[in-house]
Design an enzyme around this catalytic site. Structure first.
Site, PDB file in Angstrom:
ATOM      1  CB  THR A 140      -1.287  -0.417   1.696  1.00 50.10           C
ATOM      2  OG1 THR A 140      -0.003  -0.033   2.764  1.00 50.10           O
ATOM      3  CG2 THR A 140      -1.697  -1.617   1.177  1.00 50.10           C
ATOM      4  N   GLY A 141       2.125   1.349   0.100  1.00 51.18           N
ATOM      5  CA  GLY A 141       3.033   2.710  -0.020  1.00 51.18           C
ATOM      6  C   GLY A 141       3.347   3.197  -1.153  1.00 51.18           C
ATOM      7  CG  ASN A 142       4.454   6.994  -1.878  1.00 53.44           C
ATOM      8  OD1 ASN A 142       3.188   6.586  -2.591  1.00 53.44           O
ATOM      9  ND2 ASN A 142       5.078   7.664  -2.369  1.00 53.44           N
ATOM     10  CB  VAL A 143       8.799   1.571  -2.459  1.00 58.11           C
ATOM     11  CG1 VAL A 143       9.557   0.681  -2.701  1.00 58.11           C
ATOM     12  CG2 VAL A 143       9.605   3.124  -2.269  1.00 58.11           C
ATOM     13  CB  SER A 150      -2.937  -1.313   5.811  1.00 61.29           C
ATOM     14  OG  SER A 150      -2.141   0.113   5.671  1.00 61.29           O
ATOM     15  NE  ARG A 166      19.504  -0.161   0.782  1.00 58.80           N
ATOM     16  CZ  ARG A 166      18.903   1.382   0.959  1.00 58.80           C
ATOM     17  NH1 ARG A 166      19.522   2.214   2.118  1.00 58.80           N
ATOM     18  NH2 ARG A 166      17.749   1.086   1.149  1.00 58.80           N
ATOM     19  CB  CYS A 179      16.985   5.970  -4.371  1.00 60.41           C
ATOM     20  SG  CYS A 179      16.701   7.593  -2.266  1.00 60.41           S
ATOM     21  CB  SER A 220       8.832  10.864  -3.840  1.00 66.01           C
ATOM     22  OG  SER A 220       9.223  10.809  -4.537  1.00 66.01           O
ATOM     23  CG  HIS A 279      16.464  10.752  -5.555  1.00 65.24           C
ATOM     24  ND1 HIS A 279      15.291  11.811  -5.152  1.00 65.24           N
ATOM     25  CD2 HIS A 279      16.599  10.017  -4.917  1.00 65.24           C
ATOM     26  CE1 HIS A 279      14.806  11.010  -3.821  1.00 65.24           C
ATOM     27  NE2 HIS A 279      15.375  10.038  -3.985  1.00 65.24           N
ATOM     28  CG  ASN A 327      12.895   9.093  -5.569  1.00 64.81           C
ATOM     29  OD1 ASN A 327      12.107  10.590  -7.077  1.00 64.81           O
ATOM     30  ND2 ASN A 327      12.246   8.599  -4.401  1.00 64.81           N
TER      31      ASN A 327
END
Length: 340
Positions: free
Chosen positions: A11-14, A40, A99, A130, A160, A243, A316
């Protein structure tokens, strides 16, 4: 035969972009599940021409699923990624949690696709920051030709990158400049972001760099070459998506700007738009929704012996996050899983 794919944080942007890109690129999906937190639960999200209803990640059984794309932040990833991995589902994680783990590959498919092969150590693959992702796409083909000694990068990062809250804050503050009584104080960012720039992304470290700047240094070394020296200044700007980066590169040997331009034109994932005329370059608003990393303003740096300057712009939410994760899944399928 395709894959059983999970998108966590759907449900998030990414997460929404991950679903869009999986559909756009016709990733071989036999079955797909959209996961979210309980707050959610039941939210509907789109996957191509289908509508998916989100399921509770807390109750989800990852057994029998092939790939999980995670966009749920480090805290939730720390809890759920090991569960998915232990169940035999390969996790491709967009957070910063894994990472810097030497046993977990950090992958940009145009740069180090072979690193995917090491996923079996923990059944997890990390997606880079990003700002790093788009930069290393530009650096790698040039590094292969002339070997990079040092990179000086200044970023101009959209709101964002701070999620929906960042986008909402820019929107609300911009409205508040014109509508009396709707002024909005800074909460997501350290200072007002509307009509302003903020030279801080993430927290400060002991040496005065921010965590975002540190990420660019460490991730570039892990993805491209540990011998490259990198110094970064990361700045938040009042742009919704996209970006931008001004990159100064010092090489071990001379590289002519024309050859650099030709190399970048032929490199995977890059689009060169570089006309020396007003408007002959790409700005962030023009890259939104595109897969490519755009390169402009390629020119010699006359202040050092072997230097090139360039301007690098990318969406991004796509190359910096969702697209790169899907590309990792594609690479994983071709090199390792080989079901699709």
């Amino acid at each position: 035969m395709g894959y059983k794919v999970v998108v966590a944080g759907a449900t998030g942007n990414v997460g929404r972009e991950m679903l869009n890109i999986l559909a756009e690129r016709q990733f071989p999906v036999d079955e797909i599940a959209a996961l979210a937190s309980r707050r959610s639960l039941g939210t509907e999200v789109s996957f191509g021409d289908k509508t998916l209803t989100t399921q509770d990640i807390e109750q989800f059984d990852f057994a029998g699923w092939d790939i999980a794309l995670f966009a749920i932040g480090s805290d939730a990833t720390k809890k759920y990624a090991p569960i998915a991995a232990a169940a035999g589902c390969v996790v491709i994680d967009n957070s910063s949690l894994y990472r810097y783990d030497p046993e977990i590959p950090l992958v940009v498919p145009e740069v180090n696709p072979e690193a995917v092969d090491n996923y079996t150590k923990k059944n997890i693959i990390a997606n880079p920051n990003c700002s790093t992702a788009q930069m290393v796409v530009a650096l790698k083909p040039l590094h292969d030709r002339a070997k990079i000694k040092r990179v000086v990068v200044s970023t101009y990062q959209s709101v964002s990158g701070a999620g929906k809250e960042g986008m909402d804050e820019l929107w609300d503050q911009t409205k508040g400049m014109y509508v009396p009584g709707q002024e909005k104080e800074a909460s997501k960012f350290q200072k007002q972001i509307a009509f302003n720039v903020i030279p801080q992304i993430d927290v400060f470290m002991e040496d005065g760099t921010t965590k975002e700047e540190w990420k660019m240094v460490v991730e570039t070394k892990k993805i491209v070459d540990p011998s490259i020296k990198v110094t970064a200044t990361c700045v938040r700007v009042p742009v919704f998506v996209g970006h931008s980066e001004a990159i100064n590169i010092e090489f071990e040997e001379f590289l002519d700007e024309e050859e650099a331009r030709d190399i970048l034109r032929e490199a995977p994932g890059i689009m060169v738009i570089d006309k020396r005329e007003p408007g002959g370059y790409v700005t962030p608003i023009e890259c939104v929704g595109d897969y490519a990393t755009f390169i402009s303003r390629i020119r010699q740096d006359s202040t050092i012996e072997n230097g090139i300057n360039l301007w690098c712009v990318s969406d991004n939410l796509r190359k910096g996050a969702a697209l790169n994760a899907v590309q990792i899944a594609e690479t994983l399928g071709k090199r390792c899983l080989k079901k699709g």
